[in-house]
Design a protein around this motif. Structure first.
Motif, PDB file in Angstrom:
ATOM      1  N   VAL A 182     -28.682  80.083 -75.746  1.00  0.00           N
ATOM      2  CA  VAL A 182     -29.415  79.876 -74.544  1.00  0.00           C
ATOM      3  C   VAL A 182     -29.580  78.374 -74.120  1.00  0.00           C
ATOM      4  CG1 VAL A 182     -31.806  80.194 -73.650  1.00  0.00           C
ATOM      5  CG2 VAL A 182     -30.557  81.862 -75.019  1.00  0.00           C
ATOM      6  N   ARG A 183     -30.041  77.421 -74.943  1.00  0.00           N
ATOM      7  CA  ARG A 183     -30.223  76.156 -74.751  1.00  0.00           C
ATOM      8  C   ARG A 183     -29.048  75.341 -74.262  1.00  0.00           C
ATOM      9  NH1 ARG A 183     -32.364  74.958 -79.312  1.00  0.00           N
ATOM     10  NH2 ARG A 183     -30.641  73.840 -80.442  1.00  0.00           N
ATOM     11  N   SER A 184     -27.945  75.501 -74.845  1.00  0.00           N
ATOM     12  CA  SER A 184     -26.644  74.990 -74.386  1.00  0.00           C
ATOM     13  C   SER A 184     -26.215  75.389 -73.035  1.00  0.00           C
ATOM     14  CB  SER A 184     -25.506  75.220 -75.402  1.00  0.00           C
ATOM     15  OG  SER A 184     -25.753  74.878 -76.724  1.00  0.00           O
ATOM     16  N   VAL A 185     -26.294  76.932 -72.891  1.00  0.00           N
ATOM     17  CA  VAL A 185     -25.735  77.172 -71.519  1.00  0.00           C
ATOM     18  C   VAL A 185     -26.720  76.803 -70.571  1.00  0.00           C
ATOM     19  CG1 VAL A 185     -25.889  79.086 -70.089  1.00  0.00           C
ATOM     20  CG2 VAL A 185     -24.917  79.364 -72.362  1.00  0.00           C
ATOM     21  N   THR A 186     -28.132  76.660 -70.727  1.00  0.00           N
ATOM     22  CA  THR A 186     -29.161  75.937 -69.730  1.00  0.00           C
ATOM     23  C   THR A 186     -28.788  74.472 -69.609  1.00  0.00           C
ATOM     24  OG1 THR A 186     -30.818  77.618 -70.463  1.00  0.00           O
ATOM     25  CG2 THR A 186     -31.782  75.887 -69.395  1.00  0.00           C
ATOM     26  N   GLY A 234     -15.221  78.344 -74.289  1.00  0.00           N
ATOM     27  CA  GLY A 234     -16.283  77.335 -73.576  1.00  0.00           C
ATOM     28  C   GLY A 234     -17.568  78.014 -73.155  1.00  0.00           C
ATOM     29  N   ILE A 235     -18.450  77.092 -72.850  1.00  0.00           N
ATOM     30  CA  ILE A 235     -19.698  77.444 -72.852  1.00  0.00           C
ATOM     31  C   ILE A 235     -19.903  78.381 -71.283  1.00  0.00           C
ATOM     32  CG2 ILE A 235     -21.803  76.692 -71.577  1.00  0.00           C
ATOM     33  CD1 ILE A 235     -22.072  76.269 -74.459  1.00  0.00           C
ATOM     34  N   GLU A 236     -19.094  78.205 -70.418  1.00  0.00           N
ATOM     35  CA  GLU A 236     -19.175  78.740 -69.287  1.00  0.00           C
ATOM     36  C   GLU A 236     -18.619  80.371 -69.422  1.00  0.00           C
ATOM     37  OE1 GLU A 236     -20.054  78.128 -66.189  1.00  0.00           O
ATOM     38  OE2 GLU A 236     -20.912  76.282 -66.721  1.00  0.00           O
ATOM     39  N   ALA A 237     -17.686  80.425 -70.520  1.00  0.00           N
ATOM     40  CA  ALA A 237     -17.535  81.893 -70.866  1.00  0.00           C
ATOM     41  C   ALA A 237     -18.552  82.634 -71.536  1.00  0.00           C
ATOM     42  CB  ALA A 237     -16.291  82.125 -71.836  1.00  0.00           C
ATOM     43  N   LEU A 238     -19.439  81.801 -72.137  1.00  0.00           N
ATOM     44  CA  LEU A 238     -20.326  82.519 -73.209  1.00  0.00           C
ATOM     45  C   LEU A 238     -21.586  82.820 -72.494  1.00  0.00           C
ATOM     46  CD1 LEU A 238     -20.254  79.991 -76.311  1.00  0.00           C
ATOM     47  CD2 LEU A 238     -19.701  82.439 -76.173  1.00  0.00           C
ATOM     48  N   THR A 239     -21.436  82.427 -71.024  1.00  0.00           N
ATOM     49  CA  THR A 239     -22.543  82.551 -70.244  1.00  0.00           C
ATOM     50  C   THR A 239     -22.906  84.223 -69.807  1.00  0.00           C
ATOM     51  OG1 THR A 239     -21.504  82.069 -68.175  1.00  0.00           O
ATOM     52  CG2 THR A 239     -22.692  80.409 -69.007  1.00  0.00           C
ATOM     53  N   PRO A 271     -21.245  93.126 -84.495  1.00  0.00           N
ATOM     54  CA  PRO A 271     -21.955  92.248 -84.137  1.00  0.00           C
ATOM     55  C   PRO A 271     -21.299  91.362 -82.816  1.00  0.00           C
ATOM     56  CG  PRO A 271     -20.616  91.846 -85.999  1.00  0.00           C
ATOM     57  CD  PRO A 271     -20.461  93.289 -85.774  1.00  0.00           C
ATOM     58  N   LEU A 272     -21.601  90.426 -82.402  1.00  0.00           N
ATOM     59  CA  LEU A 272     -20.997  89.454 -81.465  1.00  0.00           C
ATOM     60  C   LEU A 272     -20.360  88.475 -81.926  1.00  0.00           C
ATOM     61  CD1 LEU A 272     -20.911  88.371 -78.514  1.00  0.00           C
ATOM     62  CD2 LEU A 272     -22.889  86.852 -78.793  1.00  0.00           C
ATOM     63  N   ILE A 273     -19.028  88.380 -81.838  1.00  0.00           N
ATOM     64  CA  ILE A 273     -17.862  87.738 -82.437  1.00  0.00           C
ATOM     65  C   ILE A 273     -17.335  86.867 -81.309  1.00  0.00           C
ATOM     66  CG2 ILE A 273     -15.767  87.473 -83.815  1.00  0.00           C
ATOM     67  CD1 ILE A 273     -16.835  90.174 -85.075  1.00  0.00           C
ATOM     68  N   VAL A 274     -17.287  85.440 -81.231  1.00  0.00           N
ATOM     69  CA  VAL A 274     -16.733  84.852 -80.473  1.00  0.00           C
ATOM     70  C   VAL A 274     -15.784  83.723 -81.051  1.00  0.00           C
ATOM     71  CG1 VAL A 274     -18.864  84.971 -78.862  1.00  0.00           C
ATOM     72  CG2 VAL A 274     -18.685  82.870 -80.545  1.00  0.00           C
ATOM     73  N   GLY A 310     -16.464  70.054 -72.262  1.00  0.00           N
ATOM     74  CA  GLY A 310     -15.554  70.486 -73.099  1.00  0.00           C
ATOM     75  C   GLY A 310     -16.607  71.250 -74.416  1.00  0.00           C
ATOM     76  N   VAL A 311     -17.558  71.709 -74.163  1.00  0.00           N
ATOM     77  CA  VAL A 311     -18.543  72.077 -75.159  1.00  0.00           C
ATOM     78  C   VAL A 311     -17.853  73.353 -75.546  1.00  0.00           C
ATOM     79  CG1 VAL A 311     -20.694  73.081 -75.755  1.00  0.00           C
ATOM     80  CG2 VAL A 311     -20.591  70.930 -74.391  1.00  0.00           C
ATOM     81  N   THR A 312     -17.682  73.850 -76.711  1.00  0.00           N
ATOM     82  CA  THR A 312     -17.270  75.066 -77.171  1.00  0.00           C
ATOM     83  C   THR A 312     -18.236  75.692 -78.051  1.00  0.00           C
ATOM     84  OG1 THR A 312     -15.944  74.333 -78.828  1.00  0.00           O
ATOM     85  CG2 THR A 312     -14.704  74.303 -76.618  1.00  0.00           C
ATOM     86  N   ALA A 313     -17.777  76.925 -78.513  1.00  0.00           N
ATOM     87  CA  ALA A 313     -18.624  77.804 -79.328  1.00  0.00           C
ATOM     88  C   ALA A 313     -18.809  77.018 -80.715  1.00  0.00           C
ATOM     89  CB  ALA A 313     -18.160  79.122 -79.668  1.00  0.00           C
ATOM     90  N   GLU A 314     -17.516  76.363 -81.126  1.00  0.00           N
ATOM     91  CA  GLU A 314     -17.564  75.561 -82.286  1.00  0.00           C
ATOM     92  C   GLU A 314     -18.726  74.470 -82.503  1.00  0.00           C
ATOM     93  OE1 GLU A 314     -14.335  73.596 -85.478  1.00  0.00           O
ATOM     94  OE2 GLU A 314     -13.868  73.985 -83.266  1.00  0.00           O
ATOM     95  N   ARG A 315     -19.272  74.050 -81.422  1.00  0.00           N
ATOM     96  CA  ARG A 315     -20.052  72.952 -81.374  1.00  0.00           C
ATOM     97  C   ARG A 315     -21.383  73.523 -81.585  1.00  0.00           C
ATOM     98  NH1 ARG A 315     -19.329  68.574 -77.565  1.00  0.00           N
ATOM     99  NH2 ARG A 315     -21.311  68.342 -77.796  1.00  0.00           N
ATOM    100  N   LEU A 316     -21.574  74.715 -81.507  1.00  0.00           N
ATOM    101  CA  LEU A 316     -23.008  75.457 -81.778  1.00  0.00           C
ATOM    102  C   LEU A 316     -23.000  75.890 -83.131  1.00  0.00           C
ATOM    103  CD1 LEU A 316     -23.038  77.320 -78.502  1.00  0.00           C
ATOM    104  CD2 LEU A 316     -23.851  75.178 -78.739  1.00  0.00           C
TER     105      LEU A 316
END
Length: 597
Positions: free
Chosen positions: A409-413, A371-376, A363-366, A284-290
């Motif tokens: 990068v860290r979260s996706v990894t 979700g993390i998978e989409a951010l990959t 800029p990159l806007i999300v 359930g990790v999403t961009a908001e968690r970052l």
């Protein structure tokens, strides 16, 4: 000339059969289908299934109750079916529980009548015990008054009657009802049982329902069990009870024992190969968690004002520029801004100009819920400025905060590493965690099994010579060949990583399967070499020490170890033994090497 015409005659058609007639003339009967304890194979009880006259349009329940609704006799018909079930049950003298289907409306009517008579008088009249009765609550979507239903159920429980929730999960049943009524049994709709061994999502649903059952103090009944594989999976999951044609069909006499094929499955110590989800979730990790909360500026902010802002907030790596609607329109990178400010005459020329002049307008806007998978996909995009500038996080288009490229990068990894522990991303076969879990289940079963470790010979030179793309294709070839020669219901295939695979056999002919895997792979792997290498029988490439030498074409070796009951107690020990057997196979240049634990 006259024409003679035969007099017309109306053919008499039989009047359609009416539900009222069935009730008045006592034409209903009961079939009994066993409900089985999956840990022992003993019969827990029987569900009563009403039948109309054999061969009539109203023989089966769907048509019978549809006609009852048309005649306005729904509750009366249900009550009559319950009465008939009690009478037929007494006549058959079956052991265990009697499960009777009733809607909330019919249940309320029965309780109202019974309360006026001071107890479950019908059971007493028929010589039956109330503790042998289970009421299955049906038609959950029509329950309008939960408080009244709860009172009726409380009364029945005081008499000793148990309560079941029928067809849970069919799209009509309510989790709220489960929580409110606290049933003793919950019958899971046959949709979740059907083809269960092939659907990991259904398996996860059962696991979640088992947790709910433990929370609410209930037991599950899996409906619609139709084959050995479904039964074995449900038994191994720990589902308490099962029902279905594979266990026993409805009959007027009621089966005294479950069917032979089902008894053999429940008596066997073979365990099921549980289906695995192909991709592990990212929890359930999403961009908001970052996200980090960060001040923003508007489009009129000058470079002088922006400099003061950066000096006041030294931790800021960038600043978002927003319009009047609080929507981001640009991003200013701190390091780039400071470098520009340090150049001669920048303050004189641009100090009072709007900060959007040198900002990144794209800029990159999300969205915060991405979700993390989409951010990959961001990691492989052509625009890599986000690694330096970070990115903007919004919700419904409005600014929330900033994220950094380092965090992304860290979260996706981390998500990919966790996913690889559950399912290998190259072959989608189960990874280390499911492998260890399955070994643990095999050890607990007390049966003998075989742990086999497969590894490629001379793979590194091949990979170095032909590149990673063709190397990945060879690894996928191992997966395809091994999958084709393993029994999907009895043998477990996992991918540890790289060119290492684990096979856990319950099949009696496991050694023949291993030999077939090696033979088939060695034959197909030759297609991945070019003609010159095939003619030479291998390739010239550097070894692990950097020395150039000749390497034969890549082949497969399998080391196998028989794990006898009680010989090894931990999954790690089994894995170590299989790896030892594999090393023997490679060292002695054998296709298949077998040792005992």
């Amino acid at each position: 000339m006259s024409t003679l015409t035969a007099p017309s005659r109306t053919l008499d058609r039989p009047a359609p059969l009416r539900v009222q007639t069935l009730i008045n003339e006592d034409l209903l009967s009961t079939m009994f289908q066993p409900v089985v304890q999956l840990d022992s194979g003993l019969i827990f009880g029987y569900e009563a299934l009403v039948r109309g006259p054999v061969g009539s349009a109203l023989e089966y329940p769907d048509a019978l109750f549809a006609a009852g609704r048309r005649e306005g006799l729904t509750v009366e018909l249900e009550m009559r079916c319950a009465l008939q079930a009690l009478k037929d049950w007494r006549g058959q003298k079956l052991a265990g529980k009697l499960l009777i289907n009733m809607s909330a409306a019919a249940l309320a009517s029965v309780v109202a009548q019974d309360q006026g008579q001071g107890g479950l008088s019908l059971c007493e009249t028929l010589g039956l015990r109330a503790t042998d009765i289970v009421i299955e609550l049906t038609e959950h979507e029509r329950v309008a008054d939960i408080d009244s239903l709860r009172c009726a159920i409380s009364y029945l429980r005081r008499q000793g009657v148990s309560i079941a929730l029928d067809d849970f999960g069919d799209g009509r049943s309510s989790l709220r009802l489960w929580s409110e009524l606290q049933p003793d049994l919950v019958k899971i709709d046959k949709y979740f049982t059907h083809d269960l061994p092939a659907h990991a999502e259904k398996l996860q649903t059962f696991r979640a329902l088992l947790q709910l059952a433990e929370t609410f103090g209930a037991q599950l009944v899996a409906e619609g069990i139709e084959n050995a594989e479904e039964l074995r999976v449900l038994r191994d999951l720990g589902v308490a009870y099962g029902q279905g044609w594979f266990l026993g069909r409805p009959s007027r006499q009621g089966q005294r024992e479950i069917l032979t094929a089902a008894r053999d499955v429940l008596a066997s110590n073979d365990i099921a190969v549980l289906p695995e989800l192909r991709r592990a979730s990212s929890n359930g990790v999403t961009a908001e968690r970052l996200m980090m909360e960060a001040v923003s500026v508007d489009e009129e902010t000058t470079h002088e004002q922006l400099l003061r802002l950066f000096n006041e907030h030294e931790q800021l790596h960038a600043v978002a520029v927003l319009n009047a609607q609080q929507q981001p329109v640009a991003l200013v990178d701190r390091s780039q801004f400071i470098n520009r400010w340090a150049k001669p005459f920048f303050n004189d020329l641009y100090g009072r100009r709007a900060c959007t002049l040198f900002a990144n307008p794209t800029p990159l806007i999300v969205d915060a819920d991405t979700g993390i998978e989409a951010l990959t996909t961001v990691l492989t995009s052509a625009d890599q400025r986000y690694l330096r500038e970070g990115f903007i996080i919004t919700r419904a288009g409005r600014y929330l905060g900033l994220g950094t490229g380092e965090q992304l990068v860290r979260s996706v990894t981390e998500a990919r590493i966790e996913a690889a522990r559950h399912a290998n991303p190259l072959t989608f076969l189960p990874g280390n965690i499911p492998i260890s879990q399955h070994i643990g289940r095999l050890i607990s079963s007390g049966r003998e099994f075989v742990a086999a470790y497969a590894d490629l010979n001379h793979f590194k030179p091949f990979n170095d010579e032909y590149g990673y793309w063709r190397g990945d294709e060879m690894i996928r070839l191992v997966a395809r060949v091994a999958s084709a020669h393993c029994d999907s219901q009895r043998d477990f295939l996992g991918h540890v990583g790289g060119d290492d695979f684990v096979m856990l056999f319950q099949s009696d002919d496991w050694e023949h399967r291993c030999e077939q895997i090696v033979e088939r792979f060695n034959d197909l792997a030759r297609n991945l070499f070019d003609a010159a290498a095939l003619e030479a029988g291998g390739i010239m490439a550097e070894d692990r020490h950097g020395d150039l030498r000749f390497h034969p074409c890549t082949t497969l070796s399998i080391g196998a170890v028989r794990i006898r009951p009680g010989s090894l107690q931990r999954a790690e020990d089994v894995a170590t033994a299989a790896a030892t057997a594999k090393r023997h196979a490679k060292h002695e240049q054998l296709s298949v090497y077998v040792m005992s634990s």
